[in-house]
Enzyme design. Structure first.
Site, PDB file in Angstrom:
ATOM      1  N   CYS A  68      42.529  31.773  35.361  1.00 30.92           N
ATOM      2  CA  CYS A  68      43.442  30.971  34.546  1.00 30.92           C
ATOM      3  C   CYS A  68      43.677  31.617  33.179  1.00 30.92           C
ATOM      4  O   CYS A  68      43.024  32.597  32.812  1.00 30.92           O
ATOM      5  CB  CYS A  68      42.904  29.564  34.382  1.00 30.92           C
ATOM      6  SG  CYS A  68      41.397  29.474  33.369  1.00 30.92           S
ATOM      7  N   ALA A  71      40.582  31.743  31.018  1.00 30.50           N
ATOM      8  CA  ALA A  71      39.641  32.781  31.442  1.00 30.50           C
ATOM      9  C   ALA A  71      40.056  34.142  30.899  1.00 30.50           C
ATOM     10  O   ALA A  71      39.211  34.943  30.477  1.00 30.50           O
ATOM     11  CB  ALA A  71      39.546  32.825  32.970  1.00 30.50           C
ATOM     12  N   ARG A 102      31.340  38.647  33.428  1.00 30.61           N
ATOM     13  CA  ARG A 102      31.911  39.965  33.720  1.00 30.61           C
ATOM     14  C   ARG A 102      30.957  41.116  33.393  1.00 30.61           C
ATOM     15  O   ARG A 102      31.336  42.266  33.397  1.00 30.61           O
ATOM     16  CB  ARG A 102      33.220  40.166  32.944  1.00 30.61           C
ATOM     17  CG  ARG A 102      34.299  39.189  33.324  1.00 30.61           C
ATOM     18  CD  ARG A 102      35.639  39.592  32.743  1.00 30.61           C
ATOM     19  NE  ARG A 102      36.219  40.733  33.412  1.00 30.61           N
ATOM     20  CZ  ARG A 102      36.847  41.733  32.790  1.00 30.61           C
ATOM     21  NH1 ARG A 102      36.947  41.741  31.484  1.00 30.61           N
ATOM     22  NH2 ARG A 102      37.369  42.737  33.464  1.00 30.61           N
ATOM     23  N   HIS A 206      45.367  36.958  28.089  1.00 28.20           N
ATOM     24  CA  HIS A 206      45.216  38.229  27.373  1.00 28.20           C
ATOM     25  C   HIS A 206      46.212  38.303  26.221  1.00 28.20           C
ATOM     26  O   HIS A 206      45.873  38.703  25.099  1.00 28.20           O
ATOM     27  CB  HIS A 206      45.477  39.413  28.313  1.00 28.20           C
ATOM     28  CG  HIS A 206      44.647  39.417  29.556  1.00 28.20           C
ATOM     29  ND1 HIS A 206      45.042  40.062  30.712  1.00 28.20           N
ATOM     30  CD2 HIS A 206      43.440  38.862  29.834  1.00 28.20           C
ATOM     31  CE1 HIS A 206      44.118  39.903  31.638  1.00 28.20           C
ATOM     32  NE2 HIS A 206      43.137  39.178  31.131  1.00 28.20           N
TER      33      HIS A 206
END
Length: 555
Positions: A68, A71, A102, A206
């Site tokens: 999403c 995230a 991650r 991002h």
């Protein structure tokens, strides 16, 4: 799902086209028409690339591999930064999801240096907060976090419930920054309106994250690090220690990494990013717009690089040296390459007889599905199918298609910053004559050719792959290794196919540079040549599921 291991279908243009047709038949007609535009046989010839539809919303009901917007913002971009307290305003599940998922590594300067990565900060919103609002709770959390950790910066992240009830995280950030500044506390607090549903995928997150870092942090420090050749590494997130390998290579060449966005990063790295001489982009999708904005505002040129794969690493090192144009630097780069190659050659000599001719599939976000094909190619392996989770068309077809990309409502949902040359900090790093000379030598600035030109015509390109399509790919073509993320890992392995995570590297890595390539060669060699996969029995193979039909009563 597969019941027995079958001989894989022969990889031909016809078999791949037939596979696409068979898969699309399972969808309702309207869904199949839409999906067919994201699912194509790679027929790239010269400058003409087949058009693929990307950056469109996943069809409801399809189990996609995407993440999403939240995230992408909190987990991917801000997650690797060690000295910013990242507070998730939302339910605890959202905060936990983006915490250490991650394997971002960091290396504080001293044992007492700030490192908040091991912590998960959340307002832990509950039902009462949803009904009555959570802004007071968020302000209390900011005060508590400052009292405990005394950070130089805090970042606030909005989740889906926050957007639905209308909590204004940006206003809270401004108020709390003012409150603490009025107490004589030097702290920067900023927020991200990154509700999970806000964009098509994590790509929107991002963009939102980088916009805010560019707005609130970049250019706020006058500190200039020492170094004759200073670069920023953009779109490298230090999964499994990749950034450490790249930093070591650059250091040995005499190149200073001024800031990394955002592997092994700090607040001060971001603040002084505008002082670099060159921006180098690893992950094109997650950060190309930051490089564009930094060139406009500060005069820093950018180039595309790739440190995944030996040949790509060599090309990137030489390209950076060519940009600076110093023969001493060029000689040092060649010396470092010569020092590294014997170990690479020895590793390939050992593993290539066992990996030559084997096949791979890669469905990974960012540029990884492209970059890692270089490593497989060096091992003599063929990529049968590849695709991204959150790409745009230029990631597949190259930047030349950007003018033709339609700006839709979802794209307009993400703020585009209005950037102009900074009256005090703008400083062109190269003169017009120097840029022209580099251009005449074939040097490429601000360009990326995309993934599809580097793939064989006998291959499939699939955007936003889903679970059904992944299962069908594996059943028909039986690749020797499948590379994707955690959501796909166990279903693929239950079908008797080794699966390698390329989002978090499982427990492996680093895979960047020369040392990383050797790690990858050896790990893939073990994966594709172990016999354990032939003994795998999924639950539905041991005990087939019951099948029944409905009996309708019209009475």
């Amino acid at each position: 799902m597969a019941t027995k291991s079958k001989k894989p279908a022969e990889i031909t243009t016809e078999s791949l086209a037939s596979f696409k047709e068979d898969v699309l038949k399972k969808y309702p007609p309207k869904v199949a028409r839409k999906r067919s535009k994201q699912f194509l046989l790679n027929e790239f010839q010269g400058e003409d690339a087949p058009l693929i539809e990307a950056n469109v919303r996943t069809i409801p009901g399809i189990i996609t591999m995407r993440g999403c917007t939240y995230a992408g913002c909190k987990g991917v971009i801000l997650g690797p930064t060690r000295d910013i307290v990242n507070i998730t305003h939302g339910p605890i599940g959202c905060g936990f999801y983006s915490w250490l998922t991650r394997r971002n590594q960091t290396r504080p300067d001293t044992e007492t240096s700030e490192n908040f990565i091991p912590y998960a900060f959340s307002t832990d919103m509950n039902e009462n907060d949803i009904v009555f609002g959570g802004e007071k709770k968020l302000k209390a959390a900011i005060r508590e976090a400052y009292a405990l950790f005394k950070p130089k910066a805090m970042a606030i992240f909005a989740t889906c419930p926050v957007g639905l009830i209308g909590d204004d995280v940006n206003a809270v950030a401004r108020d709390m920054k003012q409150e603490l500044n009025d107490q004589g506390i030097d702290i920067n607090i900023f927020a991200f309106s990154c509700e999970g549903y806000k964009g098509v995928s994590q790509s929107a997150g991002h963009h939102i994250a980088n916009n805010q870092i560019f707005t609130h942090v970049v250019g706020t420090s006058d500190t200039v690090v020492e170094g004759k050749y200073r670069i920023n590494m953009l779109g490298e997130y230090n999964i499994g220690g990749d950034a450490f390998v790249i930093e070591d290579l650059m250091h040995r060449c005499g190149i200073t990494i001024n800031a990394t966005f955002s592997g092994n990063s700090t607040y001060d790295d971001f603040a002084r990013a505008h002082t670099a001489d060159l921006n180098c982009i690893m992950c094109h999708r997650s950060i190309n717009y930051v490089a564009e904005m930094m060139e406009i505002k500060y005069g820093i040129p950018w180039i595309k690089v790739n440190f995944i794969g030996v040949e790509s690493t060599i090309k990137s090192m030489r390209k950076i040296a060519e940009y600076f144009g110093d023969q001493e630097l060029k000689d040092k780069v060649e010396q470092v390459i010569a020092e590294e190659m014997p170990a690479v050659d020895a590793a390939l000599k050992d593993i290539k007889p066992r990996t030559e001719g084997k096949t791979a599939m890669l469905f990974v976000g960012g540029s990884r599905a492209h970059h890692y094909q270089d490593l497989f190619r060096e091992m003599g392996m063929t990529t049968l199918a590849a695709g991204y989770e959150f790409a745009h068309r230029d990631d597949y077809e190259g930047r030349k298609v950007i003018p033709s990309i339609k700006v839709d409502a979802d794209s307009r949902n993400i703020e585009e910053l209005d950037v102009h040359p900074d009256p005090e900090l703008f400083k062109p790093r190269k003169s017009a004559e120097e840029l022209k000379a580099l251009d005449e030598c074939g040097f490429e600035f601000k360009d990326y050719h995309g993934m599809m030109p580097d793939m064989k015509p006998e291959s499939l390109v699939i955007d936003d792959l889903n679970q059904y399509e992944a299962d069908e790919l594996v059943k028909k073509f039986r690749p020797d290794v499948f590379c994707a993320g955690i959501k796909e890992k166990f279903s693929i392995q239950k079908m008797g196919i080794p699966m390698k995570q390329l989002h978090s590297y499982d427990s492996g890595g680093p895979y960047a540079g020369f040392a990383g390539a050797i790690n990858f060669y050896q790990e893939i060699d073990r994966l594709v040549n172990t016999k354990v996969w032939g003994y795998m029995k999924a639950p539905w193979q041991k005990k087939p599921e019951l099948v029944a039909s409905y009996a309708w009563n019209d009475a």
